[in-house]
Design an enzyme around this catalytic site. Structure first.
Site, PDB file in Angstrom:
ATOM      1  N   TYR A 199     -52.481  -6.821  18.641  1.00  0.00           N
ATOM      2  CA  TYR A 199     -53.586  -5.886  18.897  1.00  0.00           C
ATOM      3  C   TYR A 199     -54.882  -6.585  18.532  1.00  0.00           C
ATOM      4  CZ  TYR A 199     -56.625  -1.776  18.543  1.00  0.00           C
ATOM      5  OH  TYR A 199     -57.644  -0.866  18.706  1.00  0.00           O
ATOM      6  N   ASP A 220     -57.081 -14.247  15.466  1.00  0.00           N
ATOM      7  CA  ASP A 220     -57.577 -12.929  15.101  1.00  0.00           C
ATOM      8  C   ASP A 220     -57.075 -12.625  13.695  1.00  0.00           C
ATOM      9  OD1 ASP A 220     -58.274 -10.336  14.697  1.00  0.00           O
ATOM     10  OD2 ASP A 220     -57.451  -9.571  16.584  1.00  0.00           O
ATOM     11  N   LYS A 270     -61.845  -5.500   8.572  1.00  0.00           N
ATOM     12  CA  LYS A 270     -61.107  -4.879   7.472  1.00  0.00           C
ATOM     13  C   LYS A 270     -61.568  -5.349   6.080  1.00  0.00           C
ATOM     14  CE  LYS A 270     -57.679  -3.179  10.576  1.00  0.00           C
ATOM     15  NZ  LYS A 270     -57.086  -3.750  11.760  1.00  0.00           N
TER      16      LYS A 270
HETATM   17  C1  PLP Z   1     -57.626  -3.607  13.210  1.00  0.00           C
HETATM   18  C2  PLP Z   1     -57.588  -4.796  14.084  1.00  0.00           C
HETATM   19  C3  PLP Z   1     -58.539  -5.004  15.105  1.00  0.00           C
HETATM   20  C4  PLP Z   1     -59.579  -3.980  15.443  1.00  0.00           C
HETATM   21  O1  PLP Z   1     -60.453  -3.741  14.401  1.00  0.00           O
HETATM   22  P1  PLP Z   1     -61.286  -2.363  14.393  1.00  0.00           P
HETATM   23  O2  PLP Z   1     -62.165  -2.488  13.206  1.00  0.00           O
HETATM   24  O3  PLP Z   1     -60.276  -1.276  14.312  1.00  0.00           O
HETATM   25  O4  PLP Z   1     -62.050  -2.303  15.668  1.00  0.00           O
HETATM   26  C5  PLP Z   1     -58.495  -6.192  15.794  1.00  0.00           C
HETATM   27  N1  PLP Z   1     -57.556  -7.120  15.540  1.00  0.00           N
HETATM   28  C6  PLP Z   1     -56.622  -6.956  14.590  1.00  0.00           C
HETATM   29  C7  PLP Z   1     -55.620  -8.029  14.329  1.00  0.00           C
HETATM   30  C8  PLP Z   1     -56.584  -5.781  13.853  1.00  0.00           C
HETATM   31  O5  PLP Z   1     -55.610  -5.602  12.938  1.00  0.00           O
END
Ligand code: PLP
Length: 426
Positions: A143, A237, A265
């Site tokens: 994701y 990511d 995060k």
């Molecule tokens: C949570 C997450 C996102 C998206 O971040 P948001 O702050 O929810 O937009 C993108 N990549 C990874 C790996 C994530 O865990």
């Protein structure tokens, strides 16, 4: 025990789609009502019915120091008093940028945005702009936020041009997203055979959005090799893993080095922050130095920067925090495995730093298809019963879990004891 939350959820549903501002909060996967939270304290959250939960979600990752950490709280309050936002540069941005850039050899500059989604979206634009190519490779089950070209996950076993996984995402747009199976080298190679227009590979080097599923070292090395060979960029990511899996995230654990990294995060400690980073030659192509446009009214917001900075300083100062939290993650998962085994329940467990995962299945899943074979019914029952006993796990088997700094061995042991009672009836 949830009557006020049920009522609050019904009211919310009248004015907010599904009653939530992010679908994962709805508890639809476990057929429950989400508790409405009134406050947090350390490792615990309290809902409006007065129930208390040991929180393994931690706002989906950001709160590595738990709720209401005094140092972070104080710096936020102090910063708020100077004003909430200026839309002009502040020294806090440079300070946080310097802290982060100093942690890695492969990045020289970083730009802040307001969410992980925005970070990844911008990183993809940067990769496309720099390489002057349009296609991207993404893996099933990873994701990367909800922006159009990344909202592609459904797909057959074959490496293929993606189909949008949401209405509203134009097929014309996602045709530039090539989907491949996680940890599947042959499929990845096929993407590069089929397209000479690949700008980047984007990957969660330790996937946390299909449960906890690490990429193999060979797979990551292959990502690197193919990018180098075909003049594409490798994006890690690290929105979830950054500062979580280790001080330097997944990058601190795996041997492969990416070209671009994205953060979110933990980087904002609970405030809305995201960031993307790379070496000078790439970052200099961003506006205003270069032609690739990217902007944000609230980007680098001072309150968010202050929270992130304090959080990173605390992490850096506490040299063994990640190994300490990992010891606790291992204590939790091995405890769960022990009680599951006692009742002949198949379970797979894994941890990385302060992250943990468990799957109700008989083999370690290495990709999304295998995760899909887990026993979701059993998870749902487990989740519901644990919640009633005061243990707040992510409401989906597709999510990782998180340990925070205020948790104690006693908390973990209480959880394992509760799991023992719950699993007896699974
Ligand atoms: C949570 C997450 C996102 C998206 O971040 P948001 O702050 O929810 O937009 C993108 N990549 C990874 C790996 C994530 O865990």
């Amino acid at each position: 025990m949830f009557s006020k939350s049920v009522e609050a959820f019904n009211q919310a549903k009248c004015v907010i789609p599904g009653g939530v501002d992010s679908p994962v909060r709805s508890f639809s996967g476990v057929l429950g009502t989400p508790p409405f939270i009134s406050r947090g304290e350390g490792s615990f959250m309290y809902d409006i019915d007065g129930n208390k939960y040991l929180d393994f979600v931690q706002s989906w990752g950001p709160l590595i120091f738990g709720h209401c950490d005094k140092d972070i709280e104080n710096v936020v309050i102090d910063t708020v008093k100077n004003g909430l936002s200026f839309g002009a540069p502040t020294e806090l941005e440079t300070q946080l940028a310097s802290e982060i850039v100093a942690m890695y050899d492969n990045i020289d500059q970083i730009r802040f945005v307001s969410s992980g989604t925005e970070a990844v979206m911008s990183a993809i634009r940067l990769a496309r702009g720099v390489t002057k190519k349009d296609n991207i490779v993404k893996f099933e089950g990873c994701y990367h936020g909800h922006s159009d070209s990344l909202l592609v996950s459904a797909g057959s076993g074959m490496a293929t041009f993606g189909a949008p996984s949401s209405p509203g995402v134009p097929a014309d747009l996602v045709k530039h997203t090539l989907l491949s199976e996680y940890n599947n080298i042959a499929q990845l190679e096929k993407c590069f055979e089929e397209s000479s227009d690949i700008a980047c590979i984007i990957i969660e080097p330790i996937a946390g959005n299909m449960g906890l599923v690490p990429a193999s070292e060979e797979f990551l090395a292959k990502c690197r090799e193919l990018c180098d060979k075909h003049n594409a960029l490798l994006i890690f990511d690290e929105v979830m893993t950054g500062f979580r899996a280790s001080l330097t995230g997944a990058s601190g654990i795996v041997n492969t080095v990416p070209d671009i990294m994205t953060f979110g995060k933990v980087i904002g400690a609970g405030m809305p922050v995201g960031a993307f980073a790379s070496r000078d030659e790439i970052m200099n192509e961003l506006s205003p130095n270069g032609a690739i446009y990217q902007a944000g009214t609230l980007s680098g917001n001072p309150v968010a920067m202050a929270a992130g900075l304090k959080s990173l300083q605390k992490l850096k100062a506490d040299k063994d925090i990640h190994s300490r939290l990992n010891t606790m993650a291992v204590r939790l998962t091995t405890g769960l495995k022990e009680v599951a085994t006692k009742y002949n329940i198949d379970i797979q467990i894994d941890t990385r730093g302060s992250m943990f995962g468990f799957f109700f299945c008989d083999e370690v899943p290495t990709n999304m298809k295998e995760v899909g074979k887990c026993d979701f019914d059993r998870f749902s029952k487990f989740h519901n019963e644990m919640l009633k006993k005061g243990f707040y796990f992510a409401c989906s088997q597709y999510e990782a879990g998180f340990i925070c700094n205020t948790m104690t061995n006693d908390d973990i042991d209480a959880c394992i004891k509760a799991a023992d009672e719950v699993m007896a009836s699974l």
